[in-house]
Motif scaffolding. Sequence first.
Motif, PDB file in Angstrom:
ATOM      1  N   PRO B  36       2.683 -17.654  12.555  1.00  0.00           N
ATOM      2  CA  PRO B  36       2.560 -16.403  11.801  1.00  0.00           C
ATOM      3  C   PRO B  36       3.738 -16.224  10.846  1.00  0.00           C
ATOM      4  O   PRO B  36       4.653 -17.045  10.831  1.00  0.00           O
ATOM      5  CB  PRO B  36       2.579 -15.338  12.900  1.00  0.00           C
ATOM      6  CG  PRO B  36       3.418 -15.946  13.981  1.00  0.00           C
ATOM      7  CD  PRO B  36       3.152 -17.423  13.930  1.00  0.00           C
ATOM      8  N   ASN B  37       3.756 -15.159  10.085  1.00  0.00           N
ATOM      9  CA  ASN B  37       4.878 -14.842   9.209  1.00  0.00           C
ATOM     10  C   ASN B  37       6.186 -14.844   9.981  1.00  0.00           C
ATOM     11  O   ASN B  37       6.260 -14.287  11.067  1.00  0.00           O
ATOM     12  CB  ASN B  37       4.726 -13.425   8.620  1.00  0.00           C
ATOM     13  CG  ASN B  37       3.707 -13.394   7.494  1.00  0.00           C
ATOM     14  OD1 ASN B  37       2.841 -12.543   7.473  1.00  0.00           O
ATOM     15  ND2 ASN B  37       3.819 -14.308   6.579  1.00  0.00           N
ATOM     16  N   GLY B  38       7.167 -15.490   9.439  1.00  0.00           N
ATOM     17  CA  GLY B  38       8.480 -15.447  10.054  1.00  0.00           C
ATOM     18  C   GLY B  38       8.653 -16.391  11.233  1.00  0.00           C
ATOM     19  O   GLY B  38       9.672 -16.366  11.912  1.00  0.00           O
ATOM     20  N   ALA B  39       7.662 -17.236  11.491  1.00  0.00           N
ATOM     21  CA  ALA B  39       7.749 -18.138  12.640  1.00  0.00           C
ATOM     22  C   ALA B  39       8.814 -19.213  12.433  1.00  0.00           C
ATOM     23  O   ALA B  39       9.326 -19.788  13.394  1.00  0.00           O
ATOM     24  CB  ALA B  39       6.403 -18.800  12.903  1.00  0.00           C
ATOM     25  N   THR B 189       0.580 -23.698   7.932  1.00  0.00           N
ATOM     26  CA  THR B 189      -0.449 -22.720   7.573  1.00  0.00           C
ATOM     27  C   THR B 189      -0.436 -21.558   8.550  1.00  0.00           C
ATOM     28  O   THR B 189       0.091 -21.650   9.650  1.00  0.00           O
ATOM     29  CB  THR B 189      -1.846 -23.383   7.545  1.00  0.00           C
ATOM     30  OG1 THR B 189      -2.822 -22.387   7.298  1.00  0.00           O
ATOM     31  CG2 THR B 189      -2.153 -24.083   8.847  1.00  0.00           C
ATOM     32  N   GLN B 190      -1.009 -20.444   8.093  1.00  0.00           N
ATOM     33  CA  GLN B 190      -1.135 -19.291   8.982  1.00  0.00           C
ATOM     34  C   GLN B 190      -2.541 -19.194   9.542  1.00  0.00           C
ATOM     35  O   GLN B 190      -2.802 -18.352  10.383  1.00  0.00           O
ATOM     36  CB  GLN B 190      -0.861 -18.003   8.206  1.00  0.00           C
ATOM     37  CG  GLN B 190       0.533 -17.908   7.664  1.00  0.00           C
ATOM     38  CD  GLN B 190       0.793 -16.529   7.101  1.00  0.00           C
ATOM     39  OE1 GLN B 190       0.138 -15.562   7.473  1.00  0.00           O
ATOM     40  NE2 GLN B 190       1.748 -16.431   6.218  1.00  0.00           N
ATOM     41  N   THR B 191      -3.452 -20.019   9.022  1.00  0.00           N
ATOM     42  CA  THR B 191      -4.838 -19.839   9.433  1.00  0.00           C
ATOM     43  C   THR B 191      -5.388 -21.070  10.152  1.00  0.00           C
ATOM     44  O   THR B 191      -5.192 -22.201   9.734  1.00  0.00           O
ATOM     45  CB  THR B 191      -5.744 -19.535   8.228  1.00  0.00           C
ATOM     46  OG1 THR B 191      -5.698 -20.643   7.333  1.00  0.00           O
ATOM     47  CG2 THR B 191      -5.294 -18.293   7.506  1.00  0.00           C
ATOM     48  N   LEU B 192      -6.110 -20.777  11.237  1.00  0.00           N
ATOM     49  CA  LEU B 192      -6.720 -21.838  12.038  1.00  0.00           C
ATOM     50  C   LEU B 192      -7.718 -22.651  11.237  1.00  0.00           C
ATOM     51  O   LEU B 192      -7.777 -23.870  11.369  1.00  0.00           O
ATOM     52  CB  LEU B 192      -7.449 -21.214  13.228  1.00  0.00           C
ATOM     53  CG  LEU B 192      -6.737 -21.193  14.560  1.00  0.00           C
ATOM     54  CD1 LEU B 192      -7.633 -20.528  15.582  1.00  0.00           C
ATOM     55  CD2 LEU B 192      -6.388 -22.605  15.018  1.00  0.00           C
ATOM     56  N   ASP B 193      -8.500 -21.968  10.382  1.00  0.00           N
ATOM     57  CA  ASP B 193      -9.558 -22.706   9.683  1.00  0.00           C
ATOM     58  C   ASP B 193      -8.960 -23.746   8.741  1.00  0.00           C
ATOM     59  O   ASP B 193      -9.509 -24.837   8.596  1.00  0.00           O
ATOM     60  CB  ASP B 193     -10.525 -21.769   8.957  1.00  0.00           C
ATOM     61  CG  ASP B 193      -9.864 -20.943   7.883  1.00  0.00           C
ATOM     62  OD1 ASP B 193      -8.638 -20.722   7.997  1.00  0.00           O
ATOM     63  OD2 ASP B 193     -10.555 -20.527   6.943  1.00  0.00           O
ATOM     64  N   GLU B 194      -7.829 -23.427   8.155  1.00  0.00           N
ATOM     65  CA  GLU B 194      -7.198 -24.409   7.276  1.00  0.00           C
ATOM     66  C   GLU B 194      -6.715 -25.618   8.077  1.00  0.00           C
ATOM     67  O   GLU B 194      -6.930 -26.765   7.689  1.00  0.00           O
ATOM     68  CB  GLU B 194      -6.025 -23.774   6.532  1.00  0.00           C
ATOM     69  CG  GLU B 194      -5.284 -24.738   5.635  1.00  0.00           C
ATOM     70  CD  GLU B 194      -4.543 -24.026   4.515  1.00  0.00           C
ATOM     71  OE1 GLU B 194      -5.220 -23.547   3.596  1.00  0.00           O
ATOM     72  OE2 GLU B 194      -3.304 -23.926   4.589  1.00  0.00           O
ATOM     73  N   ALA B 195      -6.093 -25.338   9.202  1.00  0.00           N
ATOM     74  CA  ALA B 195      -5.619 -26.424  10.049  1.00  0.00           C
ATOM     75  C   ALA B 195      -6.800 -27.283  10.485  1.00  0.00           C
ATOM     76  O   ALA B 195      -6.759 -28.511  10.459  1.00  0.00           O
ATOM     77  CB  ALA B 195      -4.883 -25.855  11.260  1.00  0.00           C
ATOM     78  N   GLU B 196      -7.878 -26.591  10.866  1.00  0.00           N
ATOM     79  CA  GLU B 196      -9.061 -27.288  11.335  1.00  0.00           C
ATOM     80  C   GLU B 196      -9.684 -28.137  10.223  1.00  0.00           C
ATOM     81  O   GLU B 196     -10.140 -29.246  10.456  1.00  0.00           O
ATOM     82  CB  GLU B 196     -10.077 -26.248  11.816  1.00  0.00           C
ATOM     83  CG  GLU B 196     -10.838 -26.689  13.021  1.00  0.00           C
ATOM     84  CD  GLU B 196     -11.639 -25.533  13.599  1.00  0.00           C
ATOM     85  OE1 GLU B 196     -11.251 -24.356  13.402  1.00  0.00           O
ATOM     86  OE2 GLU B 196     -12.659 -25.821  14.246  1.00  0.00           O
ATOM     87  N   ALA B 197      -9.698 -27.578   9.010  1.00  0.00           N
ATOM     88  CA  ALA B 197     -10.342 -28.266   7.897  1.00  0.00           C
ATOM     89  C   ALA B 197      -9.589 -29.526   7.500  1.00  0.00           C
ATOM     90  O   ALA B 197     -10.183 -30.491   7.032  1.00  0.00           O
ATOM     91  CB  ALA B 197     -10.446 -27.320   6.700  1.00  0.00           C
TER      92      ALA B 197
END
Lengths: 264, 289
Positions: B36-39, B189-197
């Motif tokens: 997430p932000n700031g991780a 990335t912050q989004t699962l779908d991007e990682a998945e894609a």
Amino acid sequence: MTALAPGSSTLAERGVGPLRSSGIFIGRSLRHALRDGEGLTMAVALPVLMLLMFVYVFGGAIQAEGYVDFVVPGVILVCAGFGASSVAVAVNRDVTLGAMRRYRTMPIVSATVLAGHIVASLLRNLLATSIVIAVAVAIGFRPTATPLDWLAALGLVAVWILAITALFAFIGLVSSSPEAANGYGFALLFLPYLSSAFVPLETMPEALQPIARHQPMNPLVESIRGLLVGVGEPPVAISLAWCAGILAVAAVLIVWGFRRSRDR
Amino acid sequence: MAEPLEISGLVKTYRQPVLDYLDLVVSGGVFALLGPNGAGKTTLVSILTTLVRPDAGVARIGGVDVVRDPAGVRRLVAATGQETTIDDLLTGHENLVMLGRLLGLGARARARADELLEQVGLVAAAGRRVSTYSGGMRRRLDLAASFMTQPYVLFLDEPTTGLDPVSRRRVWDDVRTLASTGTTVFLTTQTLDEAEALADRIAVLRQGTIVADGTAAELTALVGGQRIDLLDADGRLVHSVETDGSAGSVERALAALAPHQRGLQVSLHSPTLDDAFVALTRDHEEVAA
Ligand SMILES: Nc1ncnc2c1ncn2[C@@H]1O[C@H](COP(=O)(O)OP(=O)(O)OP(=O)(O)O)[C@@H](O)[C@H]1O
Ligand SMILES: [Mg+2]
């Protein structure tokens, strides 16, 4: 799908040396300068306007005969200061808008991007200076200088431009935004007025005279005046010492500022 | 043989710990770091691309230490950051040519720039100043810039944040094409779908360390499948059951409702990144305990 055949160079060959990268960055900065038509016009037009204003508007009141000969060296230095201040903005754009981030991750000496800005500024300002001198001659500036004197005077101007350009490069490195970097430019534009550039020192209030005498613009103005129109002994050595001093301080500050700008 | 990326015990503290003894090995392919932000994603990428020095720990790219030999690492990596690193005052083509020459391509830089502009679909805009580009076009140009000479490891820090869904897919396509030739890609990335894609392997960064690491399927299994939520008139969650999304499972879930619950709103929802974090940190704590 041929496009990503593993690059034309192997990994070990990636990157260029500092000389080559300086050359590339100088080309980039010159391209910026040429593309920024407004900025280039201003850099030339403002000093020319200032010259005309001093000669035709104030000239009569300040010193009647031969004021143009008196004032040209001062205008040349103002022109240099004005042109150099734009380097602060150019450097700051690189630091704050991300370009520097990429250069720092590339297999090059990323500090050579500053060399690009500084050399381009020097060339641009020498061009502006030449135009100012040409206009001055057109309106009655009658230098008595020999070719050697000319060379010395231009050399001095170049060294001065280099010194303050370096100073402004540092300001660009540490300013928080291009606007802030621009603001600092005004500070140096005041220096010439507090010197013998436009009026003889003796006409200033006594309290101001020591300040005006012991600032770098003063020996520079007198050197250029001495070399070009042959008034008095040009304090060239003192002028060079000032320039060298400013350059040395600027170099130390730049090294410090460059490291500091890393963690931003 | 050295791995493309090896990190051990990496520490970076600003006001508070950002990276806290982080260990990670990436052996190739496309790797996604989710957080997430700031991780601390950008901080980690900055360390790996020699922009920031770690406080402790070791990180190596292809066996080259990022602290001891930053110049060596810069020969191996390219990075496209969260903010674009393109020169606004130059055209797209000029940008690529200049970067190519800095990378040592010399006269070949022009041809390579043309080739890449074609690949990322920017031929029409190539002669325009970048200041006139949209956010998506800049991002694609920035991506192309990282491929002027093929890097050994490519870092992509949130390459699609702030882009609309169409531009997003465009960038994904470009990443796939550009990465298909053997470059190891480290993507944040912050989004699962991007990682998945995009990624073969996904890790989740939380509180300075990796809390989960695996394929998309393995992570989704950790998070759980789709859920049927039953909401009252005010939108409050009354009941939630897991489902595999089949008609039968929905029927069974609904059949279990009491008659007075028939007025509830039904909503089917897939696991979100939030769910993932909740699940993953809970698992993590259980393992630690
Ligand atoms: N130069 C710095 N000085 C002080 N604190 C910093 C600095 N850089 C990062 N931080 C802090 O470190 C933490 C992690 O920041 P980082 O930018 O790495 O996160 P991120 O995962 O990239 O977040 P985002 O998704 O918002 O990009 C944040 O709390 C941030 O405030
Ligand atoms: Mg970030």
